[in-house]
Design an enzyme around this catalytic site. Structure first.
Site, PDB file in Angstrom:
ATOM      1  N   LEU A  20       0.821  -1.213   0.000  1.00  0.00           N
ATOM      2  CA  LEU A  20       0.000   0.000   0.000  1.00  0.00           C
ATOM      3  C   LEU A  20       0.858   1.267   0.000  1.00  0.00           C
ATOM      4  O   LEU A  20       0.340   2.367  -0.187  1.00  0.00           O
ATOM      5  CB  LEU A  20      -0.895   0.023   1.248  1.00  0.00           C
ATOM      6  CG  LEU A  20      -1.907  -1.112   1.392  1.00  0.00           C
ATOM      7  CD1 LEU A  20      -2.655  -0.966   2.705  1.00  0.00           C
ATOM      8  CD2 LEU A  20      -2.874  -1.132   0.223  1.00  0.00           C
ATOM      9  N   LYS A  68      15.334  -6.407   5.632  1.00  0.00           N
ATOM     10  CA  LYS A  68      15.445  -5.450   6.740  1.00  0.00           C
ATOM     11  C   LYS A  68      16.747  -5.599   7.529  1.00  0.00           C
ATOM     12  O   LYS A  68      17.268  -4.612   8.053  1.00  0.00           O
ATOM     13  CB  LYS A  68      14.255  -5.588   7.696  1.00  0.00           C
ATOM     14  CG  LYS A  68      12.949  -5.042   7.149  1.00  0.00           C
ATOM     15  CD  LYS A  68      11.877  -5.098   8.231  1.00  0.00           C
ATOM     16  CE  LYS A  68      10.596  -4.444   7.772  1.00  0.00           C
ATOM     17  NZ  LYS A  68       9.585  -4.391   8.859  1.00  0.00           N
ATOM     18  N   ASP A 104       9.286   0.917  12.835  1.00  0.00           N
ATOM     19  CA  ASP A 104       8.248  -0.045  13.230  1.00  0.00           C
ATOM     20  C   ASP A 104       7.859   0.122  14.699  1.00  0.00           C
ATOM     21  O   ASP A 104       6.683   0.053  15.056  1.00  0.00           O
ATOM     22  CB  ASP A 104       8.726  -1.480  12.994  1.00  0.00           C
ATOM     23  CG  ASP A 104       8.687  -1.881  11.530  1.00  0.00           C
ATOM     24  OD1 ASP A 104       7.892  -1.285  10.769  1.00  0.00           O
ATOM     25  OD2 ASP A 104       9.443  -2.786  11.142  1.00  0.00           O
ATOM     26  N   GLY A 129      10.397 -11.788  15.688  1.00  0.00           N
ATOM     27  CA  GLY A 129      11.030 -11.513  14.399  1.00  0.00           C
ATOM     28  C   GLY A 129      11.402 -10.053  14.276  1.00  0.00           C
ATOM     29  O   GLY A 129      11.537  -9.340  15.274  1.00  0.00           O
ATOM     30  N   ALA A 131       9.768  -7.303  13.221  1.00  0.00           N
ATOM     31  CA  ALA A 131       8.817  -6.363  13.814  1.00  0.00           C
ATOM     32  C   ALA A 131       8.789  -6.519  15.323  1.00  0.00           C
ATOM     33  O   ALA A 131       8.735  -5.530  16.068  1.00  0.00           O
ATOM     34  CB  ALA A 131       7.423  -6.578  13.235  1.00  0.00           C
ATOM     35  N   ASN A 149       7.756 -16.643  21.901  1.00  0.00           N
ATOM     36  CA  ASN A 149       8.103 -16.981  20.518  1.00  0.00           C
ATOM     37  C   ASN A 149       8.250 -18.493  20.391  1.00  0.00           C
ATOM     38  O   ASN A 149       8.692 -19.161  21.342  1.00  0.00           O
ATOM     39  CB  ASN A 149       9.418 -16.295  20.121  1.00  0.00           C
ATOM     40  CG  ASN A 149       9.674 -16.364  18.626  1.00  0.00           C
ATOM     41  OD1 ASN A 149       8.959 -15.726  17.840  1.00  0.00           O
ATOM     42  ND2 ASN A 149      10.667 -17.126  18.222  1.00  0.00           N
ATOM     43  N   ARG A 150       7.889 -19.027  19.234  1.00  0.00           N
ATOM     44  CA  ARG A 150       7.980 -20.477  19.034  1.00  0.00           C
ATOM     45  C   ARG A 150       9.402 -20.984  19.241  1.00  0.00           C
ATOM     46  O   ARG A 150       9.613 -22.055  19.796  1.00  0.00           O
ATOM     47  CB  ARG A 150       7.470 -20.852  17.630  1.00  0.00           C
ATOM     48  CG  ARG A 150       5.967 -20.840  17.513  1.00  0.00           C
ATOM     49  CD  ARG A 150       5.510 -21.236  16.123  1.00  0.00           C
ATOM     50  NE  ARG A 150       6.011 -20.336  15.106  1.00  0.00           N
ATOM     51  CZ  ARG A 150       5.794 -20.460  13.800  1.00  0.00           C
ATOM     52  NH1 ARG A 150       5.088 -21.476  13.351  1.00  0.00           N
ATOM     53  NH2 ARG A 150       6.266 -19.582  12.949  1.00  0.00           N
ATOM     54  N   GLU A 152      12.437 -20.462  21.361  1.00  0.00           N
ATOM     55  CA  GLU A 152      12.724 -19.802  22.641  1.00  0.00           C
ATOM     56  C   GLU A 152      13.987 -18.946  22.580  1.00  0.00           C
ATOM     57  O   GLU A 152      14.045 -17.872  23.183  1.00  0.00           O
ATOM     58  CB  GLU A 152      12.860 -20.848  23.744  1.00  0.00           C
ATOM     59  CG  GLU A 152      13.002 -20.239  25.130  1.00  0.00           C
ATOM     60  CD  GLU A 152      13.048 -21.292  26.223  1.00  0.00           C
ATOM     61  OE1 GLU A 152      12.938 -20.923  27.403  1.00  0.00           O
ATOM     62  OE2 GLU A 152      13.195 -22.486  25.891  1.00  0.00           O
ATOM     63  N   LYS A 153      14.983 -19.397  21.836  1.00  0.00           N
ATOM     64  CA  LYS A 153      16.248 -18.673  21.757  1.00  0.00           C
ATOM     65  C   LYS A 153      16.042 -17.237  21.267  1.00  0.00           C
ATOM     66  O   LYS A 153      16.646 -16.294  21.788  1.00  0.00           O
ATOM     67  CB  LYS A 153      17.217 -19.412  20.819  1.00  0.00           C
ATOM     68  CG  LYS A 153      18.585 -18.744  20.713  1.00  0.00           C
ATOM     69  CD  LYS A 153      19.491 -19.509  19.748  1.00  0.00           C
ATOM     70  CE  LYS A 153      20.832 -18.801  19.599  1.00  0.00           C
ATOM     71  NZ  LYS A 153      21.712 -19.492  18.621  1.00  0.00           N
ATOM     72  N   GLN A 242       4.034   4.072  11.081  1.00  0.00           N
ATOM     73  CA  GLN A 242       5.441   3.887  10.719  1.00  0.00           C
ATOM     74  C   GLN A 242       5.734   4.569   9.390  1.00  0.00           C
ATOM     75  O   GLN A 242       6.816   5.127   9.190  1.00  0.00           O
ATOM     76  CB  GLN A 242       5.833   2.399  10.711  1.00  0.00           C
ATOM     77  CG  GLN A 242       5.173   1.520   9.678  1.00  0.00           C
ATOM     78  CD  GLN A 242       5.857   1.519   8.318  1.00  0.00           C
ATOM     79  OE1 GLN A 242       6.984   1.999   8.189  1.00  0.00           O
ATOM     80  NE2 GLN A 242       5.175   1.017   7.317  1.00  0.00           N
TER      81      GLN A 242
END
Length: 275
Positions: A20, A68, A104, A129, A131, A149-150, A152-153, A242
């Site tokens: 967009l 990014k 962001d 991630g 963002a 987070n899926r 863990e690290k 943003q």
């Protein structure tokens, strides 16, 4: 009117065809009588693209996935937040020097502040991630933040910002949903699919729920939490705020976010008609 003095701005990433940003920024250039255009560039070779940016003296860029983090090595400097996060979504060409920023986090904060108080609140963030990192960095200065987070690290890596990071599981989700005032989905789950990161049986009342996904505008997460009486915030607000910060960095103009949202909504409607 495009002429020899027209400045060029753009978006680089892959894919970019449904972005967009061109509609929003070109409308802003017109509104504020700025002689500039904004284009979307689908990039296969990032290093060559950055060389082209320098060679063509492109005035500024937005950067989206998957570049990014990769773009950092090709820039001349970074803002404080971009350096801390290790991710850039905005580039400003300052007299030949390419400086990277990340808007962001501030975009998320301004979107939240539009609807609710943030300072001192308990925030549950899903996703670590690009963002998620930006949001964690910004909100950690004002609120108590837990990141699930899926992997863990990745969540633990964000503890350098003074937050708590844990593995995303049904048990941790249930525990921290009871603790939180604000829940933010910074994962891609729900993007163009009818899925949600929070099972219906774990939903709690009176939460503020912010989903950074904006396609669809009302995700399954927002739809289900609204039924529980939660205050919901769609991802288009993050995109708008943003983008407004990027526009300010490029031009010095603080744009009208209501106008930007109107343009974005019209572009979304047009896109749905064309698909």
């Amino acid at each position: 009117m495009i002429d020899a003095k027209t400045k060029l701005y753009g978006l680089i990433g892959k894919p970019v065809e449904h972005s967009l940003s061109p509609a929003i920024h070109n409308a802003l250039f017109k509104k504020y009588n700025i002689n500039a255009v904004y284009l979307a560039f689908e990039v296969d070779d990032l290093e060559s693209a950055v060389k082209g940016i320098r060679g063509l003296k492109i005035s500024g860029l937005n950067v989206t996935m998957p570049y990014k983090e990769q773009i950092l090595e090709f820039l001349d400097g970074l803002s404080e937040e971009a350096n801390a996060i290790g991710s850039v979504n905005t580039v400003v060409n300052r007299e030949g020097k390419l400086i990277g920023y990340n808007t962001d986090g501030i975009g998320t904060l301004k979107a939240l502040k539009r609807f609710t108080e943030v300072e001192g609140k308990r925030v549950l963030l899903l996703g670590a991630g690009g963002a998620g990192k930006a949001i964690t960095y910004t909100l950690s200065r004002l609120a108590k933040v837990v990141v699930l987070n899926r992997t863990e690290k990745k969540a633990k890596e964000l503890e350098k910002f003074g937050v708590k990071g844990e593995k995303l599981s049904k048990e941790s989700l249930e525990y921290y949903l009871s603790w939180a005032d604000i829940v933010i989905n910074a994962t891609s789950l729900g993007m163009n699919e009818d899925k949600t990161p929070i099972p219906k049986e774990l939903l709690k009342e009176k939460l503020v729920v912010f989903d950074i996904v904006y396609s669809p505008l009302e995700t399954k997460l927002l739809r289900e939490t609204r039924k529980f009486g939660c205050l919901t915030i769609d991802g288009l607000w993050m995109l708008i705020y943003q983008g407004a910060e990027s526009f300010r960095l490029w031009t010095g103009v603080k744009p009208d976010v209501e106008f930007m949202r109107k343009v974005a909504l019209e572009a979304l409607k047009s896109e749905r008609r064309s698909i």
